[in-house]
Enzyme design. Structure first.
Site, PDB file in Angstrom:
ATOM      1  N   CYS A  68     -58.125  16.751   3.792  1.00 49.36           N
ATOM      2  CA  CYS A  68     -58.440  16.695   5.226  1.00 49.36           C
ATOM      3  C   CYS A  68     -59.859  17.208   5.493  1.00 49.36           C
ATOM      4  O   CYS A  68     -60.264  18.244   4.956  1.00 49.36           O
ATOM      5  CB  CYS A  68     -57.425  17.514   6.008  1.00 49.36           C
ATOM      6  SG  CYS A  68     -57.666  17.374   7.796  1.00 49.36           S
ATOM      7  N   CYS A  72     -59.407  24.047   9.405  1.00 52.88           N
ATOM      8  CA  CYS A  72     -58.410  24.999   9.915  1.00 52.88           C
ATOM      9  C   CYS A  72     -58.190  26.113   8.876  1.00 52.88           C
ATOM     10  O   CYS A  72     -57.786  25.829   7.742  1.00 52.88           O
ATOM     11  CB  CYS A  72     -57.100  24.274  10.217  1.00 52.88           C
ATOM     12  SG  CYS A  72     -57.349  22.749  11.158  1.00 52.88           S
ATOM     13  N   CYS A  75     -54.997  26.334   6.641  1.00 50.96           N
ATOM     14  CA  CYS A  75     -54.362  25.141   6.076  1.00 50.96           C
ATOM     15  C   CYS A  75     -54.741  24.823   4.626  1.00 50.96           C
ATOM     16  O   CYS A  75     -55.917  24.649   4.300  1.00 50.96           O
ATOM     17  CB  CYS A  75     -54.663  23.940   6.956  1.00 50.96           C
ATOM     18  SG  CYS A  75     -53.750  22.467   6.416  1.00 50.96           S
ATOM     19  N   CYS A 112     -39.693  14.354  10.745  1.00 52.46           N
ATOM     20  CA  CYS A 112     -41.087  14.482  11.187  1.00 52.46           C
ATOM     21  C   CYS A 112     -42.042  14.117  10.068  1.00 52.46           C
ATOM     22  O   CYS A 112     -41.996  14.687   8.979  1.00 52.46           O
ATOM     23  CB  CYS A 112     -41.351  15.911  11.656  1.00 52.46           C
ATOM     24  SG  CYS A 112     -43.063  16.148  12.193  1.00 52.46           S
ATOM     25  N   CYS A 143     -40.441  12.020  14.734  1.00 51.03           N
ATOM     26  CA  CYS A 143     -41.577  12.824  15.182  1.00 51.03           C
ATOM     27  C   CYS A 143     -42.723  12.545  14.217  1.00 51.03           C
ATOM     28  O   CYS A 143     -42.487  12.272  13.039  1.00 51.03           O
ATOM     29  CB  CYS A 143     -41.214  14.312  15.150  1.00 51.03           C
ATOM     30  SG  CYS A 143     -42.564  15.401  15.655  1.00 51.03           S
ATOM     31  N   CYS A 203     -44.136  17.902  21.236  1.00 49.69           N
ATOM     32  CA  CYS A 203     -43.781  19.019  20.361  1.00 49.69           C
ATOM     33  C   CYS A 203     -45.074  19.796  20.150  1.00 49.69           C
ATOM     34  O   CYS A 203     -46.023  19.279  19.544  1.00 49.69           O
ATOM     35  CB  CYS A 203     -43.243  18.488  19.029  1.00 49.69           C
ATOM     36  SG  CYS A 203     -42.950  19.794  17.803  1.00 49.69           S
ATOM     37  N   ARG A 275     -38.436  26.171  17.830  1.00 44.14           N
ATOM     38  CA  ARG A 275     -38.207  26.026  16.380  1.00 44.14           C
ATOM     39  C   ARG A 275     -38.775  27.188  15.588  1.00 44.14           C
ATOM     40  O   ARG A 275     -39.970  27.497  15.665  1.00 44.14           O
ATOM     41  CB  ARG A 275     -38.816  24.702  15.880  1.00 44.14           C
ATOM     42  CG  ARG A 275     -38.529  24.446  14.391  1.00 44.14           C
ATOM     43  CD  ARG A 275     -38.901  23.043  13.941  1.00 44.14           C
ATOM     44  NE  ARG A 275     -38.290  22.063  14.817  1.00 44.14           N
ATOM     45  CZ  ARG A 275     -38.961  21.237  15.608  1.00 44.14           C
ATOM     46  NH1 ARG A 275     -40.263  21.240  15.615  1.00 44.14           N
ATOM     47  NH2 ARG A 275     -38.318  20.401  16.387  1.00 44.14           N
TER      48      ARG A 275
END
Ligand code: SAM
Ligand code: DTB
Ligand code: SF4
Length: 334
Positions: A68, A72, A75, A112, A143, A203, A275
């Site tokens: 990616c 972040c 991550c 998801c 999702c 979400c 969640r």
């Protein structure tokens, strides 16, 4: 805070109409309550809105792992950090459908699909649309979490049968810039607005344990609760520390503070699925039970999150049985 003020706030909280806007101070007051008072409030609201013994089981699958371009700080999938996560090609539809079927057979009701993108290119989205249609065809709630969406992309996902789009605010605005520099939190809000206007369920939640203060956690919860309407699903992640990411080595959040955050999410977003998300593998079963008592009614189910571990399904089912709990059949009120 004295008893009279406590009671005044309890009645305000019980009425969704008057709890529509939450100041950071009001959420901070919740987080500051004695633990048992906070749990009592949260469970009272949970009971008024849900079967407190039912837990939604949602299974995650990383359909495009690693590589990616974003930065972040939490991550493991950011290309710039050396975490041992490789840049893989996107999964084929057969692999995705097989994983969804296996999840359904284990009792999951939501599936998801996550991708390590800043946002999907159209040809990538086209492939996701086919996956959504196929998973929907299995009778599961769908999702997807694909990063930032461009105009028209949310509508295409809706048209394909997507039920929820996950896009987390992650942390409060004042702390966001310390965690991510390749986009702003306003970019996140912009995608959430597109998701909402396409008629998808939202979400959105965040991560705690990133070295933030209690006030920052209060600000995140207030921001989520003040989205109009607030998200139908609110994942609360405890940072999974991965070697090679900038946040590896951050002082761990006190487990009771995590439970408090769940309780504040339940109180401020009474009808949302809250969640208990990443971080369960590192959490004792006692703390997980307290999270359920504090109003969590959904978990990620299956032995993997996206790239990191999650408790195995057998163990989770045993925990639910021990607690007299069971999988939620009708996944959501939304
Ligand atoms: N790339 C897309 C995005 O960022 O929106 C979708 C996938 S991204 C991995 C989804 C979410 O996973 C992030 O917003 C973050 O809340 C969560 N996440 C990522 N790494 C995490 C970690 N190490 N611990 C806890 N949550 C994490
Ligand atoms: C969410 O809030 N948490 C999930 C899901 N939405 C996509 C992701 C957790 C990822 C944890 C780190 C990993 O496994 O890579
Ligand atoms: Fe990329 Fe999403 Fe990970 Fe950020 S959280 S680095 S956008 S995969």
């Amino acid at each position: 805070m004295d008893t009279i003020t406590h009671n005044a706030r309890a009645s305000a909280i019980a009425d969704p109409a008057t709890a529509a806007r939450w100041s950071i101070d009001a959420v901070a007051e919740l987080l500051d309550l004695p633990f048992n008072d906070l749990l009592y409030r949260a469970q009272t609201i949970h009971r008024a809105n849900f079967d407190v013994n039912a837990v939604q089981l949602s299974t995650l699958l990383s359909i495009k792992t690693g590589g990616c371009p974003e930065d972040c700080g939490y991550c493991p999938q950011a290309a710039r950090y050396h975490t041992g996560v490789d840049n893989e090609v996107m999964l084929g539809i057969d692999e995705v459908v097989a994983a969804a079927r296996a999840a359904r057979d284990q009792g999951a009701t939501r599936f998801c699909m996550g991708a390590a993108w800043r946002g999907p290119k159209q040809r990538e989205l086209d492939r996701v649309l086919d996956m959504v249609k196929a998973v929907r065809g299995l009778g599961m709630e769908t999702c997807a979490t694909l990063g930032m969406l461009k105009a028209g992309q949310a509508e295409q996902l809706k048209e394909a049968g997507l039920d929820f789009y996950n896009h987390n605010l992650d942390t409060a605005p004042e702390f966001y810039g310390e965690i991510v520099s390749t986009r702003t939190q306003d970019d996140r809000l912009d995608t959430l607005a597109k998701v909402r206007s396409a008629g998808l369920h939202v979400c959105s939640g965040g991560i705690v344990g990133m070295g933030e203060t209690r006030r920052t956690r209060a600000a995140l919860i207030a921001q989520l609760a003040n989205l109009d309407p607030y998200p139908e699903s609110v994942p609360i992640n405890n940072l999974v520390q991965v070697e090679g990411t900038p946040l590896h080595g951050t002082a761990e959040l006190d487990a009771f503070e995590f439970v408090r955050t769940i309780a504040a999410a339940r109180i401020t977003m009474p009808t949302a699925m809250v969640r208990l998300s990443a971080g369960r593998q590192q959490m004792s079963e006692g703390i997980q039970a307290l999270c359920f008592a504090a109003g969590a009614n959904s978990i990620f189910y299956g032995d993997k999150l996206l790239t990191t571990g999650n408790p195995d399904a057998l163990r989770d089912r045993a925990l639910l049985t021990t607690l007299g709990m069971y999988p939620m059949q009708v996944a959501s009120k939304a």
